[in-house]
Design a protein around this motif. Structure first.
Motif, PDB file in Angstrom:
ATOM      1  N   GLU A 116       0.844  -1.194   0.000  1.00  0.00           N
ATOM      2  CA  GLU A 116       0.000   0.000   0.000  1.00  0.00           C
ATOM      3  C   GLU A 116       0.881   1.246   0.000  1.00  0.00           C
ATOM      4  OE1 GLU A 116      -3.266  -0.369  -0.237  1.00  0.00           O
ATOM      5  OE2 GLU A 116      -3.022  -2.551  -0.130  1.00  0.00           O
ATOM      6  N   VAL A 117       0.528   2.182  -0.894  1.00  0.00           N
ATOM      7  CA  VAL A 117       1.258   3.457  -1.002  1.00  0.00           C
ATOM      8  C   VAL A 117       0.234   4.581  -1.027  1.00  0.00           C
ATOM      9  CG1 VAL A 117       2.826   4.861  -2.382  1.00  0.00           C
ATOM     10  CG2 VAL A 117       3.138   2.381  -2.307  1.00  0.00           C
ATOM     11  N   GLU A 118       0.496   5.625  -0.262  1.00  0.00           N
ATOM     12  CA  GLU A 118      -0.385   6.796  -0.277  1.00  0.00           C
ATOM     13  C   GLU A 118       0.329   7.945  -0.984  1.00  0.00           C
ATOM     14  OE1 GLU A 118      -3.263   8.871   2.902  1.00  0.00           O
ATOM     15  OE2 GLU A 118      -1.125   9.227   3.319  1.00  0.00           O
ATOM     16  N   ILE A 119      -0.378   8.564  -1.953  1.00  0.00           N
ATOM     17  CA  ILE A 119       0.169   9.730  -2.660  1.00  0.00           C
ATOM     18  C   ILE A 119      -0.405  10.982  -2.017  1.00  0.00           C
ATOM     19  CG2 ILE A 119       0.357  10.948  -4.856  1.00  0.00           C
ATOM     20  CD1 ILE A 119      -0.007   8.261  -6.260  1.00  0.00           C
ATOM     21  N   LEU A 120       0.478  11.878  -1.605  1.00  0.00           N
ATOM     22  CA  LEU A 120       0.071  13.166  -1.041  1.00  0.00           C
ATOM     23  C   LEU A 120       0.300  14.234  -2.099  1.00  0.00           C
ATOM     24  CD1 LEU A 120      -0.827  14.946   1.355  1.00  0.00           C
ATOM     25  CD2 LEU A 120       1.585  15.068   2.034  1.00  0.00           C
ATOM     26  N   TRP A 121      -0.781  14.875  -2.543  1.00  0.00           N
ATOM     27  CA  TRP A 121      -0.690  15.907  -3.580  1.00  0.00           C
ATOM     28  C   TRP A 121      -0.437  17.257  -2.911  1.00  0.00           C
ATOM     29  CZ3 TRP A 121      -0.554  13.865  -8.319  1.00  0.00           C
ATOM     30  CH2 TRP A 121      -1.157  12.634  -8.524  1.00  0.00           C
ATOM     31  N   GLN A 122       0.654  17.893  -3.306  1.00  0.00           N
ATOM     32  CA  GLN A 122       1.049  19.159  -2.679  1.00  0.00           C
ATOM     33  C   GLN A 122       1.128  20.267  -3.730  1.00  0.00           C
ATOM     34  OE1 GLN A 122       4.334  18.967   0.178  1.00  0.00           O
ATOM     35  NE2 GLN A 122       5.208  20.801  -0.763  1.00  0.00           N
ATOM     36  N   LYS A 123       0.443  21.376  -3.479  1.00  0.00           N
ATOM     37  CA  LYS A 123       0.431  22.508  -4.414  1.00  0.00           C
ATOM     38  C   LYS A 123       1.610  23.439  -4.136  1.00  0.00           C
ATOM     39  CE  LYS A 123      -4.635  22.627  -4.779  1.00  0.00           C
ATOM     40  NZ  LYS A 123      -5.836  23.469  -4.581  1.00  0.00           N
ATOM     41  N   GLU A 124       2.203  23.917  -5.231  1.00  0.00           N
ATOM     42  CA  GLU A 124       3.299  24.878  -5.109  1.00  0.00           C
ATOM     43  C   GLU A 124       3.417  25.638  -6.428  1.00  0.00           C
ATOM     44  OE1 GLU A 124       8.149  24.728  -4.835  1.00  0.00           O
ATOM     45  OE2 GLU A 124       7.024  23.305  -3.580  1.00  0.00           O
ATOM     46  N   ALA A 125       3.536  26.943  -6.350  1.00  0.00           N
ATOM     47  CA  ALA A 125       3.695  27.736  -7.574  1.00  0.00           C
ATOM     48  C   ALA A 125       5.040  27.405  -8.215  1.00  0.00           C
ATOM     49  CB  ALA A 125       3.619  29.223  -7.259  1.00  0.00           C
ATOM     50  N   CYS A 126       5.025  27.074  -9.487  1.00  0.00           N
ATOM     51  CA  CYS A 126       6.257  26.681 -10.172  1.00  0.00           C
ATOM     52  C   CYS A 126       7.126  27.906 -10.461  1.00  0.00           C
ATOM     53  CB  CYS A 126       5.930  25.939 -11.472  1.00  0.00           C
ATOM     54  SG  CYS A 126       5.232  26.986 -12.772  1.00  0.00           S
ATOM     55  N   ASP A 127       8.333  27.643 -10.925  1.00  0.00           N
ATOM     56  CA  ASP A 127       9.269  28.728 -11.211  1.00  0.00           C
ATOM     57  C   ASP A 127       8.725  29.702 -12.252  1.00  0.00           C
ATOM     58  OD1 ASP A 127       9.338  26.788 -13.170  1.00  0.00           O
ATOM     59  OD2 ASP A 127      11.525  26.562 -13.212  1.00  0.00           O
ATOM     60  N   ARG A 128       8.053  29.161 -13.274  1.00  0.00           N
ATOM     61  CA  ARG A 128       7.534  30.026 -14.338  1.00  0.00           C
ATOM     62  C   ARG A 128       6.362  30.874 -13.864  1.00  0.00           C
ATOM     63  NH1 ARG A 128       6.381  26.414 -18.815  1.00  0.00           N
ATOM     64  NH2 ARG A 128       4.520  25.841 -17.655  1.00  0.00           N
ATOM     65  N   CYS A 129       5.387  30.232 -13.211  1.00  0.00           N
ATOM     66  CA  CYS A 129       4.210  30.968 -12.746  1.00  0.00           C
ATOM     67  C   CYS A 129       4.589  31.988 -11.675  1.00  0.00           C
ATOM     68  CB  CYS A 129       3.155  29.993 -12.227  1.00  0.00           C
ATOM     69  SG  CYS A 129       2.417  28.978 -13.528  1.00  0.00           S
ATOM     70  N   SER A 130       5.603  31.670 -10.858  1.00  0.00           N
ATOM     71  CA  SER A 130       6.067  32.619  -9.850  1.00  0.00           C
ATOM     72  C   SER A 130       6.623  33.870 -10.521  1.00  0.00           C
ATOM     73  CB  SER A 130       7.143  31.989  -8.964  1.00  0.00           C
ATOM     74  OG  SER A 130       6.619  30.931  -8.213  1.00  0.00           O
ATOM     75  N   ARG A 131       7.371  33.672 -11.595  1.00  0.00           N
ATOM     76  CA  ARG A 131       7.935  34.826 -12.306  1.00  0.00           C
ATOM     77  C   ARG A 131       6.840  35.651 -12.993  1.00  0.00           C
ATOM     78  NH1 ARG A 131      13.782  33.751 -15.111  1.00  0.00           N
ATOM     79  NH2 ARG A 131      14.873  33.010 -13.249  1.00  0.00           N
ATOM     80  N   ILE A 132       5.891  34.942 -13.597  1.00  0.00           N
ATOM     81  CA  ILE A 132       4.818  35.658 -14.298  1.00  0.00           C
ATOM     82  C   ILE A 132       3.993  36.476 -13.310  1.00  0.00           C
ATOM     83  CG2 ILE A 132       2.682  35.370 -15.617  1.00  0.00           C
ATOM     84  CD1 ILE A 132       3.949  32.910 -16.932  1.00  0.00           C
ATOM     85  N   SER A 133       3.603  35.862 -12.185  1.00  0.00           N
ATOM     86  CA  SER A 133       2.775  36.574 -11.201  1.00  0.00           C
ATOM     87  C   SER A 133       3.539  37.724 -10.551  1.00  0.00           C
ATOM     88  CB  SER A 133       2.280  35.604 -10.129  1.00  0.00           C
ATOM     89  OG  SER A 133       3.371  35.045  -9.411  1.00  0.00           O
ATOM     90  N   GLY A 134       4.884  37.592 -10.499  1.00  0.00           N
ATOM     91  CA  GLY A 134       5.694  38.650  -9.906  1.00  0.00           C
ATOM     92  C   GLY A 134       6.087  39.737 -10.889  1.00  0.00           C
ATOM     93  N   GLY A 135       5.607  39.644 -12.139  1.00  0.00           N
ATOM     94  CA  GLY A 135       5.898  40.679 -13.128  1.00  0.00           C
ATOM     95  C   GLY A 135       7.310  40.627 -13.683  1.00  0.00           C
ATOM     96  N   TYR A 136       7.967  39.470 -13.565  1.00  0.00           N
ATOM     97  CA  TYR A 136       9.347  39.351 -14.040  1.00  0.00           C
ATOM     98  C   TYR A 136       9.376  39.284 -15.572  1.00  0.00           C
ATOM     99  CZ  TYR A 136      14.011  37.353 -14.743  1.00  0.00           C
ATOM    100  OH  TYR A 136      15.287  37.115 -15.161  1.00  0.00           O
ATOM    101  N   TYR A 137      10.350  39.978 -16.158  1.00  0.00           N
ATOM    102  CA  TYR A 137      10.561  39.850 -17.602  1.00  0.00           C
ATOM    103  C   TYR A 137      11.996  40.235 -17.927  1.00  0.00           C
ATOM    104  CZ  TYR A 137      10.135  44.972 -17.985  1.00  0.00           C
ATOM    105  OH  TYR A 137      10.321  46.328 -17.854  1.00  0.00           O
ATOM    106  N   GLU A 138      12.461  39.760 -19.064  1.00  0.00           N
ATOM    107  CA  GLU A 138      13.830  40.034 -19.487  1.00  0.00           C
ATOM    108  C   GLU A 138      13.903  40.812 -20.792  1.00  0.00           C
ATOM    109  OE1 GLU A 138      16.336  36.617 -19.582  1.00  0.00           O
ATOM    110  OE2 GLU A 138      16.208  36.258 -17.416  1.00  0.00           O
ATOM    111  N   GLY A 139      12.768  41.045 -21.414  1.00  0.00           N
ATOM    112  CA  GLY A 139      12.822  41.791 -22.662  1.00  0.00           C
ATOM    113  C   GLY A 139      11.444  42.132 -23.201  1.00  0.00           C
ATOM    114  N   ILE A 140      11.435  43.081 -24.136  1.00  0.00           N
ATOM    115  CA  ILE A 140      10.211  43.477 -24.836  1.00  0.00           C
ATOM    116  C   ILE A 140      10.502  43.519 -26.336  1.00  0.00           C
ATOM    117  CG2 ILE A 140       8.482  45.283 -25.189  1.00  0.00           C
ATOM    118  CD1 ILE A 140       8.917  46.183 -22.344  1.00  0.00           C
ATOM    119  N   VAL A 141       9.673  42.844 -27.096  1.00  0.00           N
ATOM    120  CA  VAL A 141       9.779  42.883 -28.552  1.00  0.00           C
ATOM    121  C   VAL A 141       8.759  43.905 -29.066  1.00  0.00           C
ATOM    122  CG1 VAL A 141       9.667  41.575 -30.696  1.00  0.00           C
ATOM    123  CG2 VAL A 141      10.420  40.447 -28.587  1.00  0.00           C
TER     124      VAL A 141
END
Length: 347
Positions: A116-141
């Motif tokens: 028997e194995v129990e899977i625990l699902w854990q939420k965490e903002a990923c590196d990409r979504c963290s940058r997007i929500s924080g307004g991070y950017y490196e350039g504008i075209v």
């Protein structure tokens, strides 16, 4: 049985040496299971975290559950001919109970075990979504046109290319090459990107598709780990003339095929020949082949073709052009020269 035959010290059966295969298999544990495994995922984009690395690997939930459950199971190295099955049941919004069944052979003896194995699902903002929500950017075209405003077609192409470049880089594993904003302004299109790699790729692809050139303008915005951080503006200038434009020069009609600086590689719509025109030789712009109308071919003759004007429904006689093959009753594409009150065959 001969005097040289070995016997199993436990059950008395003949054996080559030591315990017989049946007793040996009975003494050996087939499986070792970790009781719980944690699965970290981003609730925004569903990417998965493996160790310290985020991945966009997409798979059906059932397959992911099976992979996670099996990853918590260690199978004896001597086991062969394995068959693994996983049954699962969600016991809570963030927990899944799994039963792992393993069948195989151990020392040529059929064996099976479950754990028997129990899977625990854990939420965490990923590196990409963290940058997007924080307004991070490196350039504008920035997509603009020379001495004119860009049109709807160019806006659509630029936006489509940007999205294709983003998808291509992310599929190749470059997760941080994202578009955080795509703005359609009165002057053109502004594309805010999460990586300079993506900005460079978009600028290259847009100028490749629409012509023109781009320049880069880096701006120092800080420092991290001893390295200078820059934000880069990729300034695209589309040419005044576009691919597909039909221009008038010395009474002839020419379709623009390529733009190289101030020179146009054109297709002569009368003769079918290719030549080069300087922008200074162009008298006026007629339109673009994307905006051509369909005119019905009424009749054909060796040096003449009759077309039904799609606006007046009158038959107009035009000189036949050698690079087209009009068929009576079929449409052909034309542009209208209002100044000369004539139709121009464009294909």
């Amino acid at each position: 049985m001969t005097i040289q035959t070995n016997i199993c010290p436990r059950c008395g059966k003949p054996t080559e040496e030591g315990l017989c295969p049946q007793c040996r298999a009975a003494d050996t544990k087939l499986l070792a299971c970790e009781p719980r495994v944690t699965a970290v995922y981003c609730p925004v984009c569903d990417s998965q975290k493996r160790g310290k690395t985020w991945s966009d690997l997409r798979m059906p939930r059932e397959d992911l559950i099976a992979e996670l459950a099996v990853s918590a199971v260690s199978i004896h190295e001597d086991a062969k001919n394995l068959k693994v099955a996983v049954r699962s049941e969600d016991t809570a919004s963030n927990r899944t109970a799994c039963t792992v069944e393993v069948e195989g052979t151990l020392y040529s003896v059929p064996v099976s075990e479950t754990c028997e194995v129990e899977i625990l699902w854990q939420k965490e903002a990923c590196d990409r979504c963290s940058r997007i929500s924080g307004g991070y950017y490196e350039g504008i075209v920035q997509v603009r046109a020379t001495d004119r405003k860009i049109n709807a077609y160019e806006r659509e192409v630029a936006a489509s290319i940007a999205e294709q470049a983003e998808e291509s880089l992310q599929q190749s594993g470059d997760r941080l090459s994202f578009i955080s904003e795509l703005e359609d302004s009165k002057d053109g299109v502004d594309i805010t990107v999460g990586s300079q790699h993506l900005g460079q790729e978009i600028a290259r692809m847009v100028t490749g598709a629409l012509g023109g050139r781009y320049t880069t303008h880096p701006k120092l915005v800080g420092e991290k780990d001893g390295k200078a951080l820059y934000r880069v503006t990729y300034s695209i200038r589309l040419p005044f003339y576009q691919k597909g434009d039909v221009v008038v020069s010395r009474g002839g009609y020419f379709e623009v095929r390529e733009i190289d600086g101030r020179r146009l590689r054109v297709f002569d719509l009368q003769t079918g020949a290719t030549r080069t025109l300087a922008e200074t030789e162009v008298e006026r712009l007629l339109g673009n082949v994307r905006d051509a109308e369909s005119a019905l071919v009424v009749f054909t003759q060796p040096n003449m073709v009759g077309l039904m004007d799609p606006k007046t429904y009158r038959t107009r006689e035009l000189s036949a052009v050698p690079w087209t093959f009009p068929v009576e009753g079929q449409p052909i594409r034309v542009l209208r020269d209002e100044e000369q009150d004539r139709l121009v065959i464009v294909g």
